[in-house]
Design an enzyme around this catalytic site. Structure first.
Site, short mmCIF file in Angstrom:
data_model
loop_
_atom_site.label_atom_id
_atom_site.label_comp_id
_atom_site.label_asym_id
_atom_site.label_seq_id
_atom_site.Cartn_x
_atom_site.Cartn_y
_atom_site.Cartn_z
N SER A 148 0.87 -1.18 0.00
CA SER A 148 0.00 0.00 0.00
C SER A 148 0.91 1.23 0.00
CB SER A 148 -0.87 0.00 1.26
OG SER A 148 -1.46 1.27 1.50
N TYR A 160 -7.85 13.23 6.52
CA TYR A 160 -9.05 12.66 7.14
C TYR A 160 -9.94 13.73 7.75
CZ TYR A 160 -6.47 8.31 6.59
OH TYR A 160 -5.78 7.25 6.08
N LYS A 175 2.19 -3.18 6.20
CA LYS A 175 2.48 -2.87 4.80
C LYS A 175 3.94 -2.47 4.59
CE LYS A 175 -1.44 -3.98 3.10
NZ LYS A 175 -1.53 -5.21 2.27
#
Length: 266
Positions: A148, A160, A175
């Protein structure tokens, strides 16, 4: 070799873990479209069967198999069964991921952490260990790990906003580990003609309508920060998978192909 033939996967046997999931479905379909025999593997056997039914109806060869990466016995049984059935595994795509929560470190529990790493770390390692042994013995094979952008960058928390969403530390940890494992395996098994590469995708959610995007602070901020101005769609990972799985990339190993619409280029 003719350039178009280099991308063919005629009768190559390919395992896709998490093979009916968000990215797994399109990875499985891409390999099938390129001519591979696809083993769609996951804990959710019924969902795997539904995807296999669709692939078969489109003229591709695919099989559904139950695989629980949190269970060492399941990994051993799966490996024994598919090896006995097909005789060889040419391609392994480590796509499964456990995300029990999207918590910051102060909300992360020991049980949650261990539950995620049982799949993301231990389970993935044990399956890779079993399959790469057969590839080493045959002196040929191809492993593709799905990481990712969270495996190459720290989370960009401002994106966010006040959405209530976040990126869990357990996911980032796993990841980054996937990228490191890729390079270790590539360096160690290169002498056995086993190639190991990685794909690090960015944001993916093709089902969002314009109305859903306009009402989501997170999606708007994410898209605005992406040079191509959109999230990945269902086709974006297909070309990357076939490239790394095929002879088109036969001199590529230890590479992490970033597939993020330019997100990491800033």
């Amino acid at each position: 070799m003719h350039v178009m033939k280099m991308f063919e996967l005629d009768r190559k046997v390919a395992i896709v873990t998490g093979g009916s999931g968000l990215y797994g479905e399109h990875i499985s379909r891409a390999l099938g479209e390129a001519g591979a025999v696809v083993i769609v593997a996951s804990r959710g056997l019924e969902k795997c069967r539904q995807l296999v039914k669709s692939l078969l109806s489109d003229g591709y060869e695919a099989f559904a198999w139950r695989l629980d990466l949190a269970d060492e016995g399941s990994i051993g049984q799966f490996t024994a069964e598919v090896t006995a059935e097909f005789g060889q595994i040419d391609i392994l795509v480590n796509n499964s991921v456990s995300r029990t929560g999207l918590n910051d470190i102060e909300q992360t529990t020991a049980d949650g952490w261990l539950r995620d790493q049982q799949v993301n770390g231990l389970g993935t390692m044990l399956l890779t260990k079993a399959i790469v042994r057969t590839m080493r013995e045959r002196r040929t094979g191809n492993i593709i790990n799905i990481s990712s952008i969270q495996g190459i960058l720290g989370p960009h928390f401002p994106v966010y906003g006040e959405s209530g969403m976040t990126s869990g530390i357990e996911y980032t940890y796993a990841k980054w580990g996937m990228v490191g494992m890729t390079k270790w395996l590539a360096n160690y098994y290169g002498k056995y003609n086993v190639r190991v590469n990685c794909i690090s995708p960015g944001g993916y959610n093709p089902v969002n309508t314009e109305q859903e995007i306009s009402s989501s602070e997170f999606l708007q901020r994410y898209i605005e920060r992406t040079p191509l101005g959109r999230l990945a769609d269902e086709d974006d990972i297909k070309g990357a998978i076939v490239y790394l799985a095929s002879e088109a990339s036969k001199y590529v190993t230890g590479h992490n192909l970033v597939l993020d619409g330019g997100w990491s280029s800033w």
